[in-house]
Design an enzyme around this catalytic site. Structure first.
Site, PDB file in Angstrom:
ATOM      1  N   SER A 146      -4.971  10.495   5.647  1.00 12.43           N
ATOM      2  CA  SER A 146      -4.385   9.163   5.652  1.00 12.43           C
ATOM      3  C   SER A 146      -5.340   8.140   5.049  1.00 12.43           C
ATOM      4  O   SER A 146      -5.724   8.258   3.896  1.00 12.43           O
ATOM      5  CB  SER A 146      -3.962   8.786   7.073  1.00 12.43           C
ATOM      6  N   ASP A 305      -1.025   3.081   1.822  1.00 15.30           N
ATOM      7  CA  ASP A 305      -2.237   3.872   2.046  1.00 15.30           C
ATOM      8  C   ASP A 305      -2.135   5.190   1.277  1.00 15.30           C
ATOM      9  O   ASP A 305      -1.101   5.478   0.658  1.00 15.30           O
ATOM     10  CB  ASP A 305      -2.464   4.084   3.545  1.00 15.30           C
ATOM     11  N   ASP A 307      -1.583   8.392   1.757  1.00 16.01           N
ATOM     12  CA  ASP A 307      -0.474   9.338   1.901  1.00 16.01           C
ATOM     13  C   ASP A 307       0.868   8.626   2.035  1.00 16.01           C
ATOM     14  O   ASP A 307       1.887   9.260   2.323  1.00 16.01           O
ATOM     15  CB  ASP A 307      -0.707  10.299   3.068  1.00 16.01           C
ATOM     16  N   ASP A 309       2.340   6.525   4.113  1.00 18.08           N
ATOM     17  CA  ASP A 309       3.155   6.338   5.311  1.00 18.08           C
ATOM     18  C   ASP A 309       2.947   4.955   5.933  1.00 18.08           C
ATOM     19  O   ASP A 309       3.654   4.577   6.857  1.00 18.08           O
ATOM     20  CB  ASP A 309       2.922   7.449   6.347  1.00 18.08           C
TER      21      ASP A 309
END
Length: 574
Positions: A146, A305, A307, A309
């Site tokens: 993340s 961000d 990834d 999400d």
């Protein structure tokens, strides 16, 4: 087994991968580094695992990845042949070793006869969540850390519903993973053989197209972009991550033609070289977007961000300076927009938030006669409730969010979705521009209607074994401290989610908390104020959350600062 034993086992392994051998040799005389790398197995928790890259049992490397994948394979095997045939979908981000870890995972699964659907290039986490459902797979994996620093990577596991494993399922898998004593001996099949036998299938275009089709349903007022979107200016930064392609396509199909991508941050970069932290929660991540926004006169800045999400948003104030909204503020604006524009709100509609998310959302939902449900921190708990309500029909899901910039408007994904949120936030900003307001003015109107809810978050980073011990000491101290007043506010109740107890301070009356056990402490104060302590599940940090409310912004700001100062006074001694 001592850390010295674990280190020796690795050092004696004659088939140790060459890069691992080199890195291990580099720290062989550094006892502190060796101990930190080997003093425990990298924990496989309820959200999978996340850690620093490098050699050792407490690091992310091909061997700890294989151990986790072996645990998942045995978990799937125990559920039967149909689960093995349904397979596992694997996605990954731009971090160091992400694609290699994805392929290693597929090779371990394939060794058990379990099919793997692997994206041939990086993809956002919410697309993985959707792909699990679209392909009717038994589950999914995302290789990502993340928004952690570049030296981290991670392994997140999803169930057949496309949500992160909830506690019961995660517990069963963790038990299996913990039975695997030697990660160096986990077997992996040959990639070419798996491809030839149909046990490794590369997936791309069909999933993307299906996801984008579902994404059209996020728009509440598609006519707005057709009628007024021609001059609306958007600046977007994917912060070197996975969101660039799909966010741009999502905005394009929604009708937004003037989308300016921050060129320096457009391409994937595992070092995230233009930011101190690739996290839209951090205002410094918007510096380049703000500079570009001023050049083009942007109406909204959006950032995702690595990834994809989490979504952050910045909008201009009355002086033309860009202000970054908090996750609580953006969630409140989205929620009010969705509920106000819904043509026929269901009688059993529900909004879901976490226990550390602002009570502002509850006030907004109540205004529209919509119920609010609290879950533990972590979007997997929101996804779990969506699945439950879909099955029982008790409630109809309308929106879910958490203060850490995670939002979900449509449940075709079962994890927080920054691609959805980017499209929704952009339409939301255009909606208010048509009405002659900025998002900041719209937010102020919500405050005037419901009260000035303000929040803050402080994180204390405590690395390594000593850090874990300090975090435990802080939690223990607050559990033992019989607080009756903080910052001039009476403590009304204490909620200890580890023991599932809630007690009223004045009377001692107790009740049971029905949420799953979790290492969280929440103190409910008078006048709708509160604070909460929670060790992070993904980083070596302890987090302090604060929430206040009053009838004016000035009073809320003063109350918030006093609360933060009062809690800070405890920390030096701890």
């Amino acid at each position: 087994m001592t850390w010295q034993n674990s280190y020796q086992r690795w050092n004696d392994f004659d088939k140790l991968e060459a890069e691992m051998r080199t890195q291990l040799n580099q720290i062989q005389t550094d006892e502190e580094s060796l101990e930190d790398a080997f003093y425990k197995n990298l924990e496989f928790g309820t959200g999978g695992m996340r850690g620093k890259l490098g050699p050792g049992t407490n690091r992310m490397n091909i061997y700890t990845i294989r151990r986790a994948a072996e645990g998942l394979a045995r978990y799937i095997e125990a559920r039967g042949e149909e689960w093995k045939e349904n397979g596992i979908v694997i996605a990954y981000d731009c971090r160091h070793m992400s694609k290699e870890f994805a392929i290693e995972t597929a090779k371990v699964l394939g060794n058990h006869g379990i099919k793997a659907y692997v994206f041939s290039s990086l993809r956002p986490t919410p697309v993985l969540s959707y792909a699990v459902r679209y392909l009717y797979a038994a589950g999914g994996i995302v290789i990502t850390a993340s928004h952690n620093p570049p030296e981290y990577n991670g392994f997140k596991v999803y169930n057949e519903d496309g949500g992160q494993l909830p506690p019961a399922e995660a517990g069963a898998m963790i038990e299996i993973v913990n039975q695997i004593e030697n990660e160096l001996q986990v077997e992996a099949a040959d990639q070419d053989d798996l491809e030839a036998n149909g046990l490794l299938e590369w997936v791309d275009k069909k999933v993307d197209e299906a996801y984008l089709k579902e994404l059209r349903g996020v728009n509440m007022n598609p006519h707005i972009t057709h009628d007024a979107g021609e001059d609306f200016q958007v600046v977007f930064t994917p912060l070197h991550g996975t969101a660039n392609v799909l966010v741009r396509k999502g905005l394009e199909q929604a009708g937004f033609k003037n989308v300016h991508v921050v060129a320096e941050q457009a391409d994937p970069d595992p070092e995230f070289s233009t930011v101190a932290s690739p996290n839209p929660e951090e205002h410094q991540a918007f510096e380049m977007a703000i500079n570009q926004g001023k050049k083009v006169g942007a109406d909204i800045l959006i950032g995702t961000d690595p990834d994809a999400d989490r979504l952050g948003v910045a909008v201009p104030d009355e002086h033309g300076e860009y202000q970054v909204l908090t996750g609580n503020q953006l969630g409140a604006l989205m929620l009010d927009y969705l509920l106000s524009q819904h043509l026929d709100l269901p009688d059993n509609g529900i909004m879901i938030k976490t226990i550390v998310t602002s009570e502002f959302g509850r006030a907004i939902a109540s205004y529209y006669n919509i119920e609010t449900l609290d879950t533990l921190t972590g979007f997997k708990f929101i996804g779990e409730k969506i699945r439950e309500f879909e099955r029982t029909g008790e409630y109809e899901f309308l929106f879910g969010y958490e203060e850490s910039y995670g939002f979900l408007a449509k449940d075709f994904a079962r994890d927080k979705d920054a691609v959805q949120a980017a499209v929704l936030a952009t339409e939301l900003a255009l909606f208010w521009k048509v009405k002659g307001k900025t998002l900041l003015q719209a937010l102020d109107a919500l405050y005037k209607r419901h009260g000035y809810y303000l929040e803050d978050l402080q994180s204390i980073k405590l690395d390594g074994k000593q850090g874990e011990e300090k975090i435990k000491a802080i939690m223990d101290t607050f559990r033992q401290e019989e607080l009756t007043e903080v910052a001039g506010l009476k403590v009304l109740a204490v909620e200890d989610y580890a023991s599932s107890r809630r007690w009223v301070v004045k009377t001692g009356e107790e009740e049971t908390i029905t949420l799953p056990a979790s290492n969280v402490l929440k103190f409910v104060l008078e006048d709708d104020c509160w604070f909460c302590l929670r060790p992070s599940g993904t980083e070596p940090k302890i987090k302090f959350y604060y929430g206040v409310k009053s009838s004016s912004k000035a009073d809320s700001l003063e109350r918030l600062e006093k609360l933060k100062q009062a809690l800070a006074a405890y920390l030096p001694a701890l």
